[in-house]
Design a protein around this motif. Structure first.
Motif, mmCIF file in Angstrom:
data_model
loop_
_atom_site.group_PDB
_atom_site.id
_atom_site.type_symbol
_atom_site.label_atom_id
_atom_site.label_comp_id
_atom_site.label_asym_id
_atom_site.label_seq_id
_atom_site.Cartn_x
_atom_site.Cartn_y
_atom_site.Cartn_z
ATOM 1 N N LEU A 163 2.783 6.881 -0.817
ATOM 2 C CA LEU A 163 1.741 5.866 -0.661
ATOM 3 C C LEU A 163 1.370 5.766 0.812
ATOM 4 O O LEU A 163 2.245 5.560 1.650
ATOM 5 N N HIS A 283 4.629 -2.849 -2.930
ATOM 6 C CA HIS A 283 4.962 -1.595 -3.596
ATOM 7 C C HIS A 283 6.393 -1.704 -4.129
ATOM 8 O O HIS A 283 7.303 -2.091 -3.398
ATOM 9 N N THR A 305 2.075 -0.547 -7.572
ATOM 10 C CA THR A 305 1.552 -1.187 -6.365
ATOM 11 C C THR A 305 0.628 -2.315 -6.802
ATOM 12 O O THR A 305 -0.127 -2.151 -7.762
#
Ligand code: GTQ
Length: 344
Positions: A163, A283, A305
């Motif tokens: 991410l 997250h 997320t």
């Protein structure tokens, strides 16, 4: 109560035409749009991206688009309040899921915005920042601050996903966002600073503080974070264990605009933090639970997320032991001297 402000329609058409011709507009009909009373009225809406939905789409992108044609193979998490294609998850936070396949490299570049990678899945990938090779294990935070050259590579055998969290929307708004490209960096043949200079909390290399690099530690290994949270949860008070990621030389947040924390919720534990003036993204490193954000219920599982607008009312509840990483823009708001928390 303040009086109702005048509207555009109340003004004669010839006056409105003359203002338009002169390139001006009356403030008063728009006053509350830019200065609402009491608190901001965010455009951002709470978002939730389940990893189970994103993963197959990312893997398909791996088939459809070679990394050479993508530079960065990323699916961007668009704020539902701004609609699909929005290159931001909140007013200030950009989020994207990036895929790198075994043997691939993502070319070296440097840009004005800063990024943090949160490793999600897979082993063998690395980021090189300023010549330092940073291994990426699930849960690790890897910094690529603005102005630092970075490229990505992958020596492992399975796809790797991480991410990206960037302060990009701010730079776009400021018309300050740009990048330069260069050749892959030569890698220094030594472990990264988290394994050498900053191995132990409370110890830093002895030297004039001013001689430290601006960003001395580029990787925050998850194993250290999880161990610290477990001790906090065991011996702290009974609030949720949450720790800030900081620059070990200065004690300040790791980036100028964005801040990061790690949270641990025990099975059955709930958390209702104060209303915060910063926007936030969460997250899930591991665990399951749900959160209600401004009335929207998000049922989250591993690697999901989700986001919260400024001043959101947030209630988390963990069904099992859960670890979350929280991204926020408190550092920027504190520099602008308006960060605020309000009790529930
Ligand atoms: O890996 O450098 O998701 O420059 C967006 C912009 C990742 C990166 C993103 C970037 C990168």
């Amino acid at each position: 109560m303040s009086p109702q402000l005048g509207t555009l329609e109340e003004l004669p058409q010839d006056y409105r035409d003359a203002m338009t011709a002169a390139g001006v507009a009356p403030l008063w009909p728009m006053m509350r749009n830019v200065l609402p009373h009491g608190r901001p009225q965010p455009q951002t809406k709470p978002g939730h991206w389940s990893f189970d939905a994103l993963r197959p789409l990312l893997l398909r992108a791996g088939d459809l688009t070679p990394v050479e044609k993508a530079e960065r193979r990323v699916l961007v998490l668009s704020d539902p309040g701004r609609g699909n294609g929005a290159l931001q998850a909140t007013s200030s936070i950009y989020l994207g899921m990036q895929l790198l396949l075994p043997g691939e490299t993502a070319p070296a570049h440097v840009h004005t915005p800063s990024a943090v990678r949160v490793m999600v899945e897979g082993a063998g990938a690395y980021t090189v920042v300023d010549g330092e090779k940073l291994p990426m294990q699930p849960g690790d935070l890897v910094l690529t601050p603005g102005g630092e050259w970075h490229d990505h590579g992958h020596d492992g055998s399975e796809p790797v996903i991480w991410l990206d969290a960037l302060d990009l929307p701010l730079y776009v708004y400021l018309e300050g966002s740009y990048a330069n490209e260069g050749p892959l960096q030569a890698q220094r043949n030594r472990p990264d600073a988290a394994q050498v200079e900053y191995r132990a909390a409370g110890l830093v290399p002895s030297r004039a503080r001013s001689r430290a690099r601006r960003y001395p530690m580029m990787r925050y290994p998850w194993a250290h974070t999880e161990a610290a949270l477990r001790e906090m949860a065991r011996f702290g008070d009974h609030t949720v264990a949450e720790m800030d990621y900081i620059n070990p030389e200065t004690g300040e947040d790791i980036l100028p605009a964005l801040g990061f924390t790690a949270m641990m919720l025990q099975a059955g534990q709930d958390d209702s933090p104060p209303l915060r003036s910063c926007s936030q993204a969460f997250h899930v490193v591991s665990g399951r639970g749900h959160s209600v954000i401004d009335g929207k219920r998000v049922d989250w599982g591993p690697k999901d997320t989700f986001t919260a607008p400024v001043f959101a009312e947030i209630d988390h509840k963990a069904d099992e032991e859960s670890f979350l990483i929280r991204v926020h823009d408190r550092p920027l708001q504190e520099k602008l001297a308006y960060y605020e928390e309000r009790a529930r």
